[in-house]
Design an enzyme around this catalytic site. Structure first.
Site, PDB file in Angstrom:
ATOM      1  N   PHE A  54      53.867  59.612  23.752  1.00  0.00           N
ATOM      2  CA  PHE A  54      55.313  59.531  23.974  1.00  0.00           C
ATOM      3  C   PHE A  54      55.992  59.232  22.630  1.00  0.00           C
ATOM      4  CE2 PHE A  54      59.190  57.538  25.570  1.00  0.00           C
ATOM      5  CZ  PHE A  54      59.453  58.241  26.745  1.00  0.00           C
TER       6      PHE A  54
ATOM      7  N   ASP B 243      49.534  51.379  26.472  1.00  0.00           N
ATOM      8  CA  ASP B 243      50.853  51.555  27.069  1.00  0.00           C
ATOM      9  C   ASP B 243      50.609  52.046  28.494  1.00  0.00           C
ATOM     10  OD1 ASP B 243      53.228  52.504  28.063  1.00  0.00           O
ATOM     11  OD2 ASP B 243      53.924  53.304  26.151  1.00  0.00           O
TER      12      ASP B 243
ATOM     13  N   TYR C 253      60.365  50.481  35.762  1.00  0.00           N
ATOM     14  CA  TYR C 253      61.334  51.383  36.417  1.00  0.00           C
ATOM     15  C   TYR C 253      60.723  52.689  36.885  1.00  0.00           C
ATOM     16  CZ  TYR C 253      61.736  52.897  31.479  1.00  0.00           C
ATOM     17  OH  TYR C 253      61.479  53.289  30.192  1.00  0.00           O
ATOM     18  N   LYS C 254      59.456  52.928  36.574  1.00  0.00           N
ATOM     19  CA  LYS C 254      58.813  54.177  37.013  1.00  0.00           C
ATOM     20  C   LYS C 254      58.242  53.932  38.411  1.00  0.00           C
ATOM     21  CE  LYS C 254      58.553  55.976  32.386  1.00  0.00           C
ATOM     22  NZ  LYS C 254      57.913  55.947  31.084  1.00  0.00           N
TER      23      LYS C 254
ATOM     24  N   ARG D 250      56.881  68.210  36.068  1.00  0.00           N
ATOM     25  CA  ARG D 250      56.075  67.110  36.610  1.00  0.00           C
ATOM     26  C   ARG D 250      56.461  66.849  38.064  1.00  0.00           C
ATOM     27  NH1 ARG D 250      56.397  62.171  32.345  1.00  0.00           N
ATOM     28  NH2 ARG D 250      58.563  62.294  33.018  1.00  0.00           N
TER      29      ARG D 250
HETATM   30  C1  LIG Z   1      58.752  55.747  29.898  1.00  0.00           C
HETATM   31  C2  LIG Z   1      57.985  55.510  28.668  1.00  0.00           C
HETATM   32  C3  LIG Z   1      58.516  54.777  27.606  1.00  0.00           C
HETATM   33  C4  LIG Z   1      59.937  54.271  27.644  1.00  0.00           C
HETATM   34  O1  LIG Z   1      60.113  53.222  26.777  1.00  0.00           O
HETATM   35  P1  LIG Z   1      61.324  52.187  26.908  1.00  0.00           P
HETATM   36  O2  LIG Z   1      61.220  51.423  25.667  1.00  0.00           O
HETATM   37  O3  LIG Z   1      61.106  51.405  28.165  1.00  0.00           O
HETATM   38  O4  LIG Z   1      62.592  52.996  26.994  1.00  0.00           O
HETATM   39  C5  LIG Z   1      57.704  54.512  26.519  1.00  0.00           C
HETATM   40  N1  LIG Z   1      56.437  54.968  26.464  1.00  0.00           N
HETATM   41  C6  LIG Z   1      55.898  55.704  27.468  1.00  0.00           C
HETATM   42  C7  LIG Z   1      54.496  56.190  27.370  1.00  0.00           C
HETATM   43  C8  LIG Z   1      56.666  56.000  28.584  1.00  0.00           C
HETATM   44  O5  LIG Z   1      56.147  56.744  29.555  1.00  0.00           O
END
Ligand SMILES: *Cc1c(COP(=O)(O)O)cnc(C)c1O
Length: 427
Positions: A128, A209, A234-235, A387
């Site tokens: 990400f 992560d 939030y997911k 997805r």
């Molecule tokens: C959703 C997601 C994020 C989002 O990061 P925030 O700092 O909470 O905005 C980061 N890394 C991964 C792998 C994600 O899926």
């Protein structure tokens, strides 16, 4: 009736012990929500928890820090205790705080200790974006050069990362490994235990992560010996847009000094002494930085009740059954062949599969738009992935069947061809 008939999906729903949880969520009539991997839906429980906190604020004012139930002052720790079972962690090893990227900065700043030739951080080329920005910046802050010190292990197929390649990259010049538990695009689940053992055998610290495994997959972070982890709530955890995140620090590191300290990580008993000498909480709570964001944490109190009732093992079993069913329907009804040409980019092996299926298509942005026009909510990830996540608390097997039916019809009727091919700002 065969497995391919809608009646079979109806029978699966009737036999599903988790089906009653669906009624506790706000689902829009006629819509099929397949995007719980990106933003989980609001439950009545989360809504009630948020309204409860608002009412406490209304009636207690500042008294809410100690007199609200639960007391806001300890909210990060209270939520940490309740999150801990989802991560296979001890209560003190988890705290609700911050957001993924901020927590990653705080933990990498603490655990990345370049010395001599040991300066490299291992991540993957499929990571990400935000995680990579954080790792690059942390290397720069230590006087390093991300071009040489950040090793992004390449993918052999553009979808997945071979664990053997990750392990081969763990050479004696590596200081830290930071990996996703589940890759955000393909949904590949990495073998956290194997990778942790491999890193430790080489004297390397490893963090994960868990954005796409939190609330979706059972973890045993303590037993596996993972050094640290971050995630958002939030997911799959349905705590609302921008809700408070979470972090895990293995108890063996409780004596470390947080590199980005703030007063909220102070020993709670003496925090209000306002001393200028930092004294950490002595547990994962020490990595909190600022005042707990009570309003963005409140929905998680309600949402976690659903996970406690349903049980993460049962949720995982349903998630696997639903993603199996999605794959089976796509293949057995000819949607992976011409003229449909949908591909499946997620590993078939349960041990390597997260909670969503990456459906690949050359016209993926238009496919996603055409689905939305029919009331199905997916998301799109460049270059070619739609997805689809059957979130086990609120997605039914009929939703899966109907989604596949829509995937067929938008091609049969040429609907997707009439859609704008440009990407949206929020995909
Ligand atoms: C959703 C997601 C994020 C989002 O990061 P925030 O700092 O909470 O905005 C980061 N890394 C991964 C792998 C994600 O899926």
């Amino acid at each position: 009736m065969t497995n391919l008939d809608r009646g079979y999906a109806e029978a699966l729903d009737r036999a599903d012990p988790l089906a009653p949880f669906r009624e506790r969520f706000y689902l829009q009539p006629g819509a099929i929500y397949m995007d719980g991997n990106s933003l989980g839906l609001l439950s009545r429980d989360a809504e009630a928890a948020l309204l409860h906190v608002l009412n406490d604020w209304k009636t207690l004012g500042i008294g809410g820090w100690m007199d609200a139930d639960p007391a806001w002052f300890y909210l990060g720790e209270t939520l940490g205790r309740r999150l801990a079972p989802l991560f296979g962690a001890e209560p003190e090893e988890v705290v609700a705080a911050g957001t993924i990227t901020v927590n990653l900065h705080a933990l990498v700043a603490t655990f990345y200790e370049p010395v001599g030739n040991r300066r490299k951080i291992i991540a993957t080329e499929l990571d990400f974006s935000s995680d990579v920005y954080a790792l690059q910046a942390q290397i720069r802050l230590r006087g390093g050069d991300p071009a040489t010190d950040l090793v992004l292990v390449p993918s052999r197929d553009g979808r997945t990362i071979a664990e053997d390649d990750l392990i081969a990259a763990m050479t004696d010049d590596v200081a830290l490994v930071v990996l996703p538990s589940v890759l955000y695009r393909s949904g590949q689940l990495l073998d956290i235990e194997r990778l942790t053992n491999a890193a430790h055998a080489r004297g390397i610290i490893i963090g994960f992560d868990c954005a796409h495994s939190a609330g979706s997959i059972p973890h045993h972070l303590s037993r596996w010996g993972v050094d640290f982890a971050v995630w958002c709530n939030y997911k799959y955890l349905n705590a609302g847009p921008g809700s408070i995140g979470g972090l895990y620090v293995n108890r063996k590191h409780f004596d470390r000094v947080p590199a980005l300290p703030g007063w909220w990580g102070y020993n709670k008993e003496r925090q209000f002494d306002m001393s200028h000498t930092f004294e950490g909480a002595g547990n994962a709570g020490a990595w909190q930085v600022s005042t707990v964001t009570v309003l963005s944490a409140a929905p998680l109190l309600g949402s976690l009740a659903l996970f406690e009732e349903a049980g993460i093992e049962r949720l995982r079993a349903k998630s696997l059954a639903a993603t199996d069913y999605l794959i089976e329907l796509l293949e057995a009804t000819g949607l992976t062949a011409e003229p449909y040409c949908y591909g499946i980019g997620t590993p078939r092996n349960h041990a390597a599969r997260g909670g969503h299926i990456a459906v690949e298509h050359a016209e993926a942005p238009r496919i996603a738009r055409a689905l939305k026009a029919r009331g199905v909510v997916p998301d799109y990830r460049p270059p070619n992935v739609v997805r689809l996540a059957p979130a086990p608390l609120y997605t039914s097997f009929c939703d899966v069947w109907d989604t596949v039916h829509h995937l067929r019809e938008i091609v049969d009727n040429g609907e997707y061809r009439r859609m704008d091919a440009r990407r949206e700002v929020v995909a």
